[in-house]
Design a protein around this motif. Sequence first.
Motif, PDB file in Angstrom:
ATOM      1  N   GLY A  97      40.111  24.762  70.445  1.00 29.17           N
ATOM      2  CA  GLY A  97      40.072  24.388  71.849  1.00 29.17           C
ATOM      3  C   GLY A  97      38.698  24.306  72.475  1.00 29.17           C
ATOM      4  N   ARG A  98      37.648  24.692  71.770  1.00 27.03           N
ATOM      5  CA  ARG A  98      36.300  24.628  72.333  1.00 27.03           C
ATOM      6  C   ARG A  98      35.865  23.181  72.545  1.00 27.03           C
ATOM      7  NH1 ARG A  98      32.666  27.830  68.259  1.00 27.03           N
ATOM      8  NH2 ARG A  98      34.277  27.091  66.805  1.00 27.03           N
ATOM      9  N   THR A  99      35.206  22.936  73.665  1.00 26.74           N
ATOM     10  CA  THR A  99      34.719  21.587  73.969  1.00 26.74           C
ATOM     11  C   THR A  99      33.197  21.536  74.100  1.00 26.74           C
ATOM     12  OG1 THR A  99      35.012  21.988  76.341  1.00 26.74           O
ATOM     13  CG2 THR A  99      36.853  20.966  75.146  1.00 26.74           C
ATOM     14  N   ASP A 100      32.554  22.704  74.063  1.00 25.08           N
ATOM     15  CA  ASP A 100      31.106  22.735  74.268  1.00 25.08           C
ATOM     16  C   ASP A 100      30.318  22.594  72.966  1.00 25.08           C
ATOM     17  OD1 ASP A 100      32.123  25.169  73.435  1.00 25.08           O
ATOM     18  OD2 ASP A 100      30.526  26.332  74.395  1.00 25.08           O
TER      19      ASP A 100
ATOM     20  N   ASN B 234      44.743  23.972  57.364  1.00 25.05           N
ATOM     21  CA  ASN B 234      44.674  22.904  58.352  1.00 25.05           C
ATOM     22  C   ASN B 234      43.477  22.033  58.003  1.00 25.05           C
ATOM     23  OD1 ASN B 234      45.381  21.440  60.627  1.00 25.05           O
ATOM     24  ND2 ASN B 234      45.619  23.259  61.907  1.00 25.05           N
ATOM     25  N   THR B 235      43.372  20.893  58.640  1.00 25.72           N
ATOM     26  CA  THR B 235      42.276  19.975  58.341  1.00 25.72           C
ATOM     27  C   THR B 235      41.162  20.130  59.370  1.00 25.72           C
ATOM     28  OG1 THR B 235      43.948  18.397  57.572  1.00 25.72           O
ATOM     29  CG2 THR B 235      41.694  17.594  57.800  1.00 25.72           C
ATOM     30  N   PRO B 236      39.986  20.612  58.975  1.00 22.08           N
ATOM     31  CA  PRO B 236      38.874  20.748  59.922  1.00 22.08           C
ATOM     32  C   PRO B 236      38.422  19.378  60.441  1.00 22.08           C
ATOM     33  CG  PRO B 236      38.489  22.033  57.924  1.00 22.08           C
ATOM     34  CD  PRO B 236      39.642  21.127  57.639  1.00 22.08           C
ATOM     35  N   ILE B 237      38.245  19.286  61.751  1.00 23.06           N
ATOM     36  CA  ILE B 237      37.763  18.056  62.384  1.00 23.06           C
ATOM     37  C   ILE B 237      36.663  18.399  63.386  1.00 23.06           C
ATOM     38  CG2 ILE B 237      39.941  16.803  62.108  1.00 23.06           C
ATOM     39  CD1 ILE B 237      40.620  17.469  64.992  1.00 23.06           C
ATOM     40  N   GLU B 238      35.951  17.393  63.845  1.00 22.94           N
ATOM     41  CA  GLU B 238      34.851  17.631  64.785  1.00 22.94           C
ATOM     42  C   GLU B 238      35.335  18.219  66.099  1.00 22.94           C
ATOM     43  OE1 GLU B 238      32.308  14.310  65.433  1.00 22.94           O
ATOM     44  OE2 GLU B 238      31.247  14.566  63.533  1.00 22.94           O
ATOM     45  N   GLN B 239      36.488  17.754  66.582  1.00 24.99           N
ATOM     46  CA  GLN B 239      37.061  18.335  67.790  1.00 24.99           C
ATOM     47  C   GLN B 239      37.651  19.692  67.405  1.00 24.99           C
ATOM     48  OE1 GLN B 239      37.585  15.088  67.000  1.00 24.99           O
ATOM     49  NE2 GLN B 239      36.236  14.287  68.564  1.00 24.99           N
ATOM     50  N   CYS B 240      37.014  20.751  67.819  1.00 27.55           N
ATOM     51  CA  CYS B 240      37.380  22.087  67.354  1.00 27.55           C
ATOM     52  C   CYS B 240      38.853  22.404  67.601  1.00 27.55           C
ATOM     53  CB  CYS B 240      36.504  23.143  68.031  1.00 27.55           C
ATOM     54  SG  CYS B 240      34.750  23.000  67.629  1.00 27.55           S
ATOM     55  N   LEU B 241      39.547  22.799  66.558  1.00 30.22           N
ATOM     56  CA  LEU B 241      40.974  23.078  66.652  1.00 30.22           C
ATOM     57  C   LEU B 241      41.274  24.320  67.488  1.00 30.22           C
ATOM     58  CD1 LEU B 241      41.952  22.388  62.927  1.00 30.22           C
ATOM     59  CD2 LEU B 241      42.362  20.905  64.892  1.00 30.22           C
TER      60      LEU B 241
ATOM     61  N   GLY C 121      48.445  22.379  74.339  1.00 28.03           N
ATOM     62  CA  GLY C 121      49.631  22.603  73.531  1.00 28.03           C
ATOM     63  C   GLY C 121      49.346  23.548  72.383  1.00 28.03           C
ATOM     64  N   SER C 122      50.437  23.924  71.683  1.00 27.83           N
ATOM     65  CA  SER C 122      50.309  24.879  70.595  1.00 27.83           C
ATOM     66  C   SER C 122      49.904  24.214  69.304  1.00 27.83           C
ATOM     67  CB  SER C 122      51.661  25.581  70.391  1.00 27.83           C
ATOM     68  OG  SER C 122      52.663  24.633  70.049  1.00 27.83           O
ATOM     69  N   SER C 123      49.766  22.915  69.325  1.00 22.17           N
ATOM     70  CA  SER C 123      49.527  22.218  68.075  1.00 22.17           C
ATOM     71  C   SER C 123      48.361  21.269  68.154  1.00 22.17           C
ATOM     72  CB  SER C 123      50.790  21.440  67.677  1.00 22.17           C
ATOM     73  OG  SER C 123      51.166  20.572  68.717  1.00 22.17           O
ATOM     74  N   ALA C 124      47.626  21.178  67.037  1.00 17.91           N
ATOM     75  CA  ALA C 124      46.575  20.193  66.816  1.00 17.91           C
ATOM     76  C   ALA C 124      45.720  19.917  68.046  1.00 17.91           C
ATOM     77  CB  ALA C 124      47.189  18.895  66.304  1.00 17.91           C
ATOM     78  N   THR C 125      45.114  20.954  68.581  1.00 17.95           N
ATOM     79  CA  THR C 125      44.241  20.803  69.737  1.00 17.95           C
ATOM     80  C   THR C 125      43.136  19.790  69.459  1.00 17.95           C
ATOM     81  OG1 THR C 125      44.652  23.096  70.334  1.00 17.95           O
ATOM     82  CG2 THR C 125      42.736  22.047  71.310  1.00 17.95           C
ATOM     83  N   GLY C 126      42.938  18.864  70.385  1.00 17.62           N
ATOM     84  CA  GLY C 126      41.856  17.899  70.247  1.00 17.62           C
ATOM     85  C   GLY C 126      42.241  16.630  69.523  1.00 17.62           C
ATOM     86  N   LEU C 127      43.458  16.551  69.029  1.00 20.99           N
ATOM     87  CA  LEU C 127      43.874  15.393  68.247  1.00 20.99           C
ATOM     88  C   LEU C 127      44.652  14.427  69.126  1.00 20.99           C
ATOM     89  CD1 LEU C 127      43.588  14.618  65.241  1.00 20.99           C
ATOM     90  CD2 LEU C 127      45.896  15.475  64.902  1.00 20.99           C
ATOM     91  N   ASN C 128      44.236  13.170  69.149  1.00 24.07           N
ATOM     92  CA  ASN C 128      44.938  12.143  69.910  1.00 24.07           C
ATOM     93  C   ASN C 128      45.314  11.002  68.980  1.00 24.07           C
ATOM     94  OD1 ASN C 128      44.848  12.988  72.844  1.00 24.07           O
ATOM     95  ND2 ASN C 128      42.697  13.196  72.282  1.00 24.07           N
TER      96      ASN C 128
END
Length: 402
Positions: A381-384, A372-379, A33-40
């Motif tokens: 979209g990177r997963t590696d 935006n708020t930096p989080i461990e799950q890269c915003l 999605g266009s928003s908050a990648t990685g956030l659940n």
Amino acid sequence: MENVVRLTRTLQAAAAATALLLAATACGSSGGGSSATGLNPPDLKAPTKLGTSEGQVNLIAWAGYVENGSNDPKVDWVTDFQKQTGCQVHSKVAASSDEMVKLMKTGEYDAVSASGDASLRLIASGDAAPVNTELVPNYKDVFSGLKNGSWNSVKGTMYGIPHGRGANLLMYNTQKVTPAPTSWSAVFDDAAAYKGHVTAYDSPIYIADAALYLKATRPELKIKDPYALDQKQFDAAVALLKKQNADVGEYWSDYLKEVSAFKSGDSVVGTTWQVIANLAASEGAKVKAFVPKEGSTGWSDTWMIYAKAKHPNCAYQWMNWIISPKVNAQVAEYFGEAPANSKACADTSDKNFCATYHAADEGYWKHIAFWNTPIEQCLDGRTDVKCVPYAKWVQAWTEIKG
């Protein structure tokens, strides 16, 4: 404009770990999605209809957002709201995003005017609930660029109602800084030319400004999003800011101080807001402010509702009221920001206001990377890799300033 000088937007991050829990709460796969990648976020539901007004609403807001005439008899958009809805407004002014997050966790407030460096924390922790925009009639007139942003939505679901937006600009003294700068290099790689007279915004989120500059000037770092930095990228941004520190004369958070510094000549180049540039120029400072060729960071505030709000019906009515054209125009002019409602521009007292603040210029805003708020799950979209979370930004900022 004379009222605006009382307003401060410090956003200086406190070190309180309780306010920085995204790394613990925002776990899971990297969503799309266009928003908050990685956030659940927790599975919360927005209401399908509004009920009877509860008679009051408790708000947390930036100074200047909830005015009832007590600060200035000419500045009052709360009284009419109370008369029309029967909802008595009780508000608490917060001095920082961290304070807003902490206050929302008390359960004593119904809604908050959160900036992007607080909103994802509230979403991830389950303190902010999804918003049914159908229950906010004025939402349909909100500028498209403020909808479904990475700072106020998750996977197409809005978690608030946009209030306004502004850009972090480069301001310079036209008599002392020549030739006229075109790049953020004036405060980074070329800052030594103005040693002791460079000014920078006093907040951990300013690390993103350095990252945005590096995105353009050091492509080998492969920075896509200035709020999604892996350790190597983060270290590069921190190193740049530590180097800059030797040339900084003052870090500012109160914009009265920045106006004074540019008037006196103590500061000749640095980051600013449009309202500060306008005010400084009106008081005789020879300044210009603009978005450099690399683009800029910026802020967009969103009214978010507490997941367990005691007065949700009044909160929804407030969100609709504050972005109604006339009121949104009043707030924007008083605070110094671009309004959220596209119809607000017709109601500003200064008919050039929206042009000055680029309110309807979506092309302009495409060059602005909103806080935006930096989080461990890269915003981005990177997963590696893991990205550096906000708590580490707070720690690094203390080191940067020495």
